[in-house]
Write a protein that holds these residues in place. Structure first.
Motif, PDB file in Angstrom:
ATOM      1  N   LEU A 135      28.997 -12.144 -39.748  1.00 34.72           N
ATOM      2  CA  LEU A 135      27.963 -12.063 -40.790  1.00 34.72           C
ATOM      3  C   LEU A 135      26.733 -12.865 -40.398  1.00 34.72           C
ATOM      4  O   LEU A 135      26.133 -13.582 -41.211  1.00 34.72           O
ATOM      5  N   SER A 136      26.378 -12.789 -39.127  1.00 32.73           N
ATOM      6  CA  SER A 136      25.212 -13.458 -38.526  1.00 32.73           C
ATOM      7  C   SER A 136      25.385 -14.962 -38.372  1.00 32.73           C
ATOM      8  O   SER A 136      24.465 -15.662 -37.944  1.00 32.73           O
ATOM      9  N   TYR A 137      26.574 -15.506 -38.716  1.00 32.60           N
ATOM     10  CA  TYR A 137      26.832 -16.932 -38.557  1.00 32.60           C
ATOM     11  C   TYR A 137      27.513 -17.210 -37.218  1.00 32.60           C
ATOM     12  O   TYR A 137      28.506 -16.566 -36.873  1.00 32.60           O
ATOM     13  N   ASP A 138      27.001 -18.177 -36.468  1.00 25.03           N
ATOM     14  CA  ASP A 138      27.703 -18.664 -35.288  1.00 25.03           C
ATOM     15  C   ASP A 138      28.808 -19.610 -35.760  1.00 25.03           C
ATOM     16  O   ASP A 138      28.564 -20.502 -36.574  1.00 25.03           O
ATOM     17  N   LEU A 139      30.019 -19.421 -35.216  1.00 26.06           N
ATOM     18  CA  LEU A 139      31.176 -20.143 -35.738  1.00 26.06           C
ATOM     19  C   LEU A 139      31.680 -21.220 -34.788  1.00 26.06           C
ATOM     20  O   LEU A 139      31.592 -21.088 -33.564  1.00 26.06           O
ATOM     21  N   LYS A 140      32.226 -22.280 -35.394  1.00 21.43           N
ATOM     22  CA  LYS A 140      32.953 -23.311 -34.669  1.00 21.43           C
ATOM     23  C   LYS A 140      34.436 -23.135 -34.959  1.00 21.43           C
ATOM     24  O   LYS A 140      34.814 -22.657 -36.026  1.00 21.43           O
ATOM     25  N   GLU A 141      35.279 -23.546 -34.016  1.00 26.31           N
ATOM     26  CA  GLU A 141      36.720 -23.287 -34.144  1.00 26.31           C
ATOM     27  C   GLU A 141      37.532 -24.577 -34.206  1.00 26.31           C
ATOM     28  O   GLU A 141      37.253 -25.549 -33.498  1.00 26.31           O
ATOM     29  N   ILE A 142      38.536 -24.564 -35.074  1.00 28.94           N
ATOM     30  CA  ILE A 142      39.575 -25.595 -35.112  1.00 28.94           C
ATOM     31  C   ILE A 142      40.889 -24.881 -34.794  1.00 28.94           C
ATOM     32  O   ILE A 142      41.204 -23.863 -35.419  1.00 28.94           O
ATOM     33  N   ALA A 143      41.658 -25.384 -33.845  1.00 24.95           N
ATOM     34  CA  ALA A 143      42.895 -24.713 -33.447  1.00 24.95           C
ATOM     35  C   ALA A 143      44.016 -25.730 -33.315  1.00 24.95           C
ATOM     36  O   ALA A 143      43.900 -26.701 -32.566  1.00 24.95           O
ATOM     37  N   ILE A 144      45.103 -25.505 -34.059  1.00 21.78           N
ATOM     38  CA  ILE A 144      46.225 -26.445 -34.019  1.00 21.78           C
ATOM     39  C   ILE A 144      47.560 -25.695 -34.015  1.00 21.78           C
ATOM     40  O   ILE A 144      47.654 -24.562 -34.479  1.00 21.78           O
ATOM     41  N   GLY A 145      48.562 -26.353 -33.481  1.00 22.60           N
ATOM     42  CA  GLY A 145      49.937 -25.904 -33.636  1.00 22.60           C
ATOM     43  C   GLY A 145      50.564 -26.686 -34.778  1.00 22.60           C
ATOM     44  O   GLY A 145      50.298 -27.881 -34.944  1.00 22.60           O
ATOM     45  N   ALA A 146      51.369 -26.014 -35.597  1.00 24.25           N
ATOM     46  CA  ALA A 146      51.960 -26.665 -36.771  1.00 24.25           C
ATOM     47  C   ALA A 146      53.416 -26.231 -36.917  1.00 24.25           C
ATOM     48  O   ALA A 146      53.872 -25.280 -36.268  1.00 24.25           O
ATOM     49  N   GLN A 147      54.134 -26.937 -37.764  1.00 21.79           N
ATOM     50  CA  GLN A 147      55.506 -26.555 -38.092  1.00 21.79           C
ATOM     51  C   GLN A 147      55.683 -26.600 -39.596  1.00 21.79           C
ATOM     52  O   GLN A 147      55.305 -27.574 -40.256  1.00 21.79           O
ATOM     53  N   TRP A 164      37.937 -20.748 -38.137  1.00 20.53           N
ATOM     54  CA  TRP A 164      36.549 -20.652 -37.688  1.00 20.53           C
ATOM     55  C   TRP A 164      35.611 -20.857 -38.869  1.00 20.53           C
ATOM     56  O   TRP A 164      35.788 -20.241 -39.931  1.00 20.53           O
ATOM     57  N   HIS A 165      34.588 -21.680 -38.707  1.00 20.95           N
ATOM     58  CA  HIS A 165      33.650 -21.964 -39.789  1.00 20.95           C
ATOM     59  C   HIS A 165      32.237 -22.092 -39.226  1.00 20.95           C
ATOM     60  O   HIS A 165      32.042 -22.307 -38.023  1.00 20.95           O
ATOM     61  N   SER A 166      31.260 -21.978 -40.110  1.00 20.73           N
ATOM     62  CA  SER A 166      29.865 -21.991 -39.667  1.00 20.73           C
ATOM     63  C   SER A 166      29.205 -23.355 -39.816  1.00 20.73           C
ATOM     64  O   SER A 166      28.161 -23.600 -39.216  1.00 20.73           O
ATOM     65  N   GLY A 167      29.767 -24.235 -40.655  1.00 22.51           N
ATOM     66  CA  GLY A 167      29.110 -25.506 -40.936  1.00 22.51           C
ATOM     67  C   GLY A 167      28.000 -25.372 -41.952  1.00 22.51           C
ATOM     68  O   GLY A 167      27.276 -26.325 -42.218  1.00 22.51           O
ATOM     69  N   ILE A 168      27.851 -24.179 -42.532  1.00 23.08           N
ATOM     70  CA  ILE A 168      26.781 -23.934 -43.504  1.00 23.08           C
ATOM     71  C   ILE A 168      27.346 -23.590 -44.875  1.00 23.08           C
ATOM     72  O   ILE A 168      26.865 -24.070 -45.900  1.00 23.08           O
ATOM     73  N   LEU A 169      28.394 -22.785 -44.908  1.00 20.87           N
ATOM     74  CA  LEU A 169      29.030 -22.398 -46.174  1.00 20.87           C
ATOM     75  C   LEU A 169      30.033 -23.490 -46.546  1.00 20.87           C
ATOM     76  O   LEU A 169      31.160 -23.515 -46.043  1.00 20.87           O
ATOM     77  N   TYR A 186      43.396 -31.178 -44.594  1.00 21.12           N
ATOM     78  CA  TYR A 186      43.134 -31.389 -43.161  1.00 21.12           C
ATOM     79  C   TYR A 186      41.956 -30.548 -42.693  1.00 21.12           C
ATOM     80  O   TYR A 186      41.024 -31.051 -42.051  1.00 21.12           O
ATOM     81  N   PHE A 187      41.967 -29.248 -43.011  1.00 22.32           N
ATOM     82  CA  PHE A 187      40.894 -28.369 -42.559  1.00 22.32           C
ATOM     83  C   PHE A 187      39.567 -28.700 -43.242  1.00 22.32           C
ATOM     84  O   PHE A 187      38.500 -28.577 -42.632  1.00 22.32           O
ATOM     85  N   MET A 188      39.612 -29.118 -44.513  1.00 24.97           N
ATOM     86  CA  MET A 188      38.386 -29.504 -45.203  1.00 24.97           C
ATOM     87  C   MET A 188      37.741 -30.718 -44.527  1.00 24.97           C
ATOM     88  O   MET A 188      36.525 -30.763 -44.326  1.00 24.97           O
ATOM     89  N   ASN A 189      38.548 -31.700 -44.178  1.00 23.47           N
ATOM     90  CA  ASN A 189      38.000 -32.889 -43.536  1.00 23.47           C
ATOM     91  C   ASN A 189      37.575 -32.620 -42.100  1.00 23.47           C
ATOM     92  O   ASN A 189      36.536 -33.107 -41.648  1.00 23.47           O
ATOM     93  N   LYS A 190      38.352 -31.834 -41.384  1.00 22.63           N
ATOM     94  CA  LYS A 190      38.033 -31.526 -39.993  1.00 22.63           C
ATOM     95  C   LYS A 190      36.753 -30.708 -39.881  1.00 22.63           C
ATOM     96  O   LYS A 190      35.989 -30.851 -38.920  1.00 22.63           O
ATOM     97  N   SER A 191      36.508 -29.833 -40.855  1.00 21.42           N
ATOM     98  CA  SER A 191      35.321 -28.965 -40.822  1.00 21.42           C
ATOM     99  C   SER A 191      34.166 -29.516 -41.655  1.00 21.42           C
ATOM    100  O   SER A 191      33.146 -28.846 -41.811  1.00 21.42           O
ATOM    101  N   ASP A 192      34.345 -30.725 -42.211  1.00 24.19           N
ATOM    102  CA  ASP A 192      33.356 -31.334 -43.086  1.00 24.19           C
ATOM    103  C   ASP A 192      33.067 -30.455 -44.299  1.00 24.19           C
ATOM    104  O   ASP A 192      31.918 -30.287 -44.710  1.00 24.19           O
ATOM    105  N   GLY A 193      34.131 -29.890 -44.871  1.00 22.82           N
ATOM    106  CA  GLY A 193      34.003 -29.103 -46.095  1.00 22.82           C
ATOM    107  C   GLY A 193      33.554 -27.673 -45.907  1.00 22.82           C
ATOM    108  O   GLY A 193      33.206 -27.001 -46.879  1.00 22.82           O
ATOM    109  N   SER A 194      33.589 -27.174 -44.678  1.00 22.10           N
ATOM    110  CA  SER A 194      33.131 -25.811 -44.412  1.00 22.10           C
ATOM    111  C   SER A 194      34.249 -24.799 -44.659  1.00 22.10           C
ATOM    112  O   SER A 194      35.357 -24.950 -44.145  1.00 22.10           O
TER     113      SER A 194
END
Length: 235
Positions: A135-147, A164-169, A186-194
């Motif tokens: 949607l025209s947003y360049d995305l940043k990625e967080i990738a983890i293994g979990a159990q 994947w998040h844009s840092g804008i939304l 975890y994802f909210m803090n890692k992405s700064d709320g994105s």
């Protein structure tokens, strides 16, 4: 109205206005309002292993999901065209730290303590080699293994999660500090709320990918029966 009462009234009015107009800062330093509304996702399921043990997950998640962020910060995910045994919706009540889920084959809502994590991060995963743009947003990625947390019915499967998040939304991440279901805090803090514009859950026997296809600010789709206490089953 006497003077002290008038001063208190103006102070309360000012604080209310300030809290309602809270702004967030993007990775570029831009000031924005927290997102409230609905994001529409296309849902794709890839079945890697098809046995009676694993089961066919293709229609369990449906082909579209609407994620709604309400004005009070609550989160709802509504699934469309899923199978009779598949997901209908789930809801995160952040005031009471409650996670609620519902399946198509039942009128009951299953309630869990959202503070209790249903999975734990195990390690970081290598990032994808190709960059993502949605949607025209360049995305940043967080990738983890979990159990997943083991239960009396399941041993706790390993899975890969890519966010994947844009840092804008963005939303106010501090409102989700105690929401640990699906590693939301975890994802909210890692992405700064994105909020994610693409999300992948890889169970290795099947993989589910959610890809944003529409953003609808100010559109709210709360299920009419989500607040009916009589329908809830405590897990």
């Amino acid at each position: 109205m006497n003077k002290p009462t008038h001063v208190i009234f103006l102070l309360v009015l000012f604080l209310s206005a300030s809290s309602s107009c809270k702004t967030l800062t993007t990775s570029n330093g831009e000031k924005i309002k927290p997102f409230k509304g609905t994001i529409i996702y296309d849902v794709q399921v890839v079945q890697v292993v098809d046995t009676s043990y694993v089961g066919d997950k293709k229609y369990f998640f449906g082909d579209q999901m609407h994620l709604t962020v309400f004005r009070n910060g609550d989160i709802q995910r509504k699934y469309f065209n899923s199978s009779r045994l598949g997901y209908d919706l789930d809801y995160m009540d952040i005031k009471h730290n409650i996670y609620i889920s519902k399946y198509n084959n039942s009128d009951s809502f299953y309630q869990e303590n959202a503070k209790i994590a249903n999975m734990a991060k195990v390690r970081d995963l290598p990032l994808s080699k190709e960059s993502e743009k949605i949607l025209s947003y360049d995305l940043k990625e967080i990738a983890i293994g979990a159990q997943e947390t083991a239960t009396s019915l399941a041993k706790g499967s390993f899975l890969g999660l890519r966010y994947w998040h844009s840092g804008i939304l963005k939303v106010d991440k501090s409102r989700y500090n105690e929401i640990n279901h699906d590693l939301w805090s975890y994802f909210m803090n890692k992405s700064d709320g994105s909020l994610c514009l693409k999300y992948e859950i890889d169970y290795f026997t099947y993989k589910v990918t959610y890809t944003a296809i529409g953003i609808l600010p100010g559109k709210f789709e709360k299920h009419k029966a989500i607040s009916d206490e009589s329908l809830r089953v405590i897990k």
